[in-house]
Each structure stands twice: as C-alpha cells, then as structure tokens.
Scaffold this active site. Structure first.
Site, PDB file in Angstrom:
ATOM      1  N   SER A 148       0.758  -1.276   0.117  1.00  0.00           N
ATOM      2  CA  SER A 148      -0.146   0.145  -0.128  1.00  0.00           C
ATOM      3  C   SER A 148       0.817   1.264  -0.016  1.00  0.00           C
ATOM      4  CB  SER A 148      -1.167  -0.345   1.480  1.00  0.00           C
ATOM      5  OG  SER A 148      -2.045   1.847   1.387  1.00  0.00           O
ATOM      6  N   TYR A 163      -2.072  -0.551  10.598  1.00  0.00           N
ATOM      7  CA  TYR A 163      -1.988  -1.272   9.149  1.00  0.00           C
ATOM      8  C   TYR A 163      -1.244  -0.752   8.785  1.00  0.00           C
ATOM      9  CZ  TYR A 163      -4.287  -0.828   4.445  1.00  0.00           C
ATOM     10  OH  TYR A 163      -4.615  -1.163   3.324  1.00  0.00           O
TER      11      TYR A 163
END
Length: 259
Positions: A148, A163
C-alpha cells in the site's frame, strides 16, 4: 512484444481473489490466459467468483476456502491447487484486512495484533506454502505482494497505526523474500495501491461527508482509482516482461506519493 504478457499455460494463485482489488487482478490474469486458483474465507463468494471468471474468460478457475493466518488451512488449500494443476507459476498475495482506526495511546492490543497477523503473517504463510512448491518445481515463479502507499507514507486523514505498520511490513517482507529466493529464479515484487474505490471505501465515503472529495484533492490526478486499473500492473509483474524486476515496490496511486 505483446507475447511477453501472454500467461497461457500459467497457473496463478490469488488470495482474496473473490472480491475487490483481488477480483480485478484475478480477472486481469484470466484475460491474459492464466488458469486461476482463488483462496479466501467465504466459500459461497469464492464459488460464485470462480464460476463467473471461468465463464467470462474461458480459463479454469478453482478455489479453496482458507484463513491465511492458519498454516494448516493454507497448506491444505495450496496442496489442493497442486493436486488440481500440478504446479504454481504465480502468486498474487492480496488478502488482507482493512484499517482499524484507533489512537496508539488507547489502542486495543487484540485489534492491533489481528491487523498485523492478517496483513503480515498471513502473506508470509501463503508465500512460504507457495514458495516451497515453486522451489521444488525448479522452474522459478512470480510472487506479487499487495502492499500500500501506507507502506511508504502514513495516512493522516484516516489514522490507524497498525495498518500502516502492517503495510511497511509487507514492503520489508517483499524485499526479504526477493533476496532469499532469487537463487531459485523466483522474483518477489509488490504493488503499492493508493486510493481505490473498493466497496469498503465506497461505504466509508458514503458514511463520512466530504471524505471522497478531500482525499481526491490530495491526489495528483484528482480522482480515486478504479479497481480495474490494477489489472495491467498485476499482469506485467506476473509476466516475462518483468523478468529483470525483483524486490521492487511499484506504486499505482495517481501520483499521491509525490505531492
């Protein structure tokens, strides 16, 4: 040149390939001729996705339900893929969990651990199970982890440290496996997606007024990505066109990381 992107005769495992970005990438591989083996937790969703992909693209698409954090379940699923196809050429290591917004000083440790377990340990377990089959097969392979932009920058709009830490972990895992498995002809790279309008993100934008526009304003292209815009990159990194790319993190983010 286009023959470099032909995946006919290849077998690709796609985790989380039943929906979202995983489904789009699975379809991209199928469009390029690869047979697929999907792994996720929802059996009914997997069965439906596999049937639709097979019918649409004329490839074989099998599946197995498994929790990627459970080594026994992953081994069983990957073993089933080997029983069906006899080999694995490509792994799209996509399955993961969404962010859990919580401040570090008040973080629930169980929730923190769950995100790390699914987003870092899970991809390692899958890579280990697939990688050892690729090594035994002696023909190399392509592993594409899904990281990501949050493995490079921190999201200051929707905060969730676990995250961001987990996606930094995926970046490190990608590089570590690339170093370890290069001698076997296995390349390991990662895609770092930016803001894509998946179903969970659509729900978040609908629930939080102004969120969609606020995020889009910080993207160089001034828009969210469509999940299908990941197809080409997934095919590229899975193909012979990327034969000299190893240990790389490839951004697909509309330019958000350069602003």
């Amino acid at each position: 040149m286009l023959k470099c992107f032909d995946l006919t005769g290849k077998v690709a495992v796609v985790t989380g390939g039943n929906r979202g970005l995983g489904r789009s990438m699975a379809e991209g591989l199928a469009e390029s001729g690869a047979d697929l083996f999907l792994i996720a937790t929802n059996a009914s969703s997997l069965e439906k996705a596999a049937a639709e992909i097979s019918k649409t693209y004329g490839v074989r698409c099998e599946w197995a339900a498994a929790d990627i954090t459970d080594e026994t379940q992953v081994e069983k699923a990957v073993g089933h893929c080997m029983d069906v196809f006899g080999k694995i050429d490509i792994l799209i290591n996509n399955a993961g969990t969404d962010r859990v917004p919580q401040s570090p000083e008040e973080a629930d440790l169980a929730k923190w651990r769950r995100v790390i377990e699914i987003n870092v340990t899970g991809p390692f377990i899958v890579a280990q199970a697939v990688g050892k089959r690729m090594i035994a097969g002696g023909h190399g392979g392509k592993i594409v982890n899904i990281a990501s932009i949050c493995g490079y920058i921190l999201n200051t709009i929707v905060k969730a440290g676990s995250y961001d830490v987990s996606k930094h972990g995926v970046v490190a895992l990608t590089r570590a496996l690339a170093v370890e498995w290069a001698r076997y002809g296995i390349t390991v790279n990662a895609i770092a997606p930016g803001y894509f309008m998946t179903d969970p993100n659509r729900q978040a934008c609908d629930a939080i007024p102004g969120l969609e526009e606020k995020i889009a304003s910080g993207i160089l292209l001034k828009r969210w990505g469509d999940p299908d815009e990941l197809k080409g990159l997934a095919v590229f990194l899975s193909s012979s066109a990327a034969s000299y790319i190893d240990g790389s993190i490839v951004f697909c983010d509309g330019g958000v990381t350069i602003i």
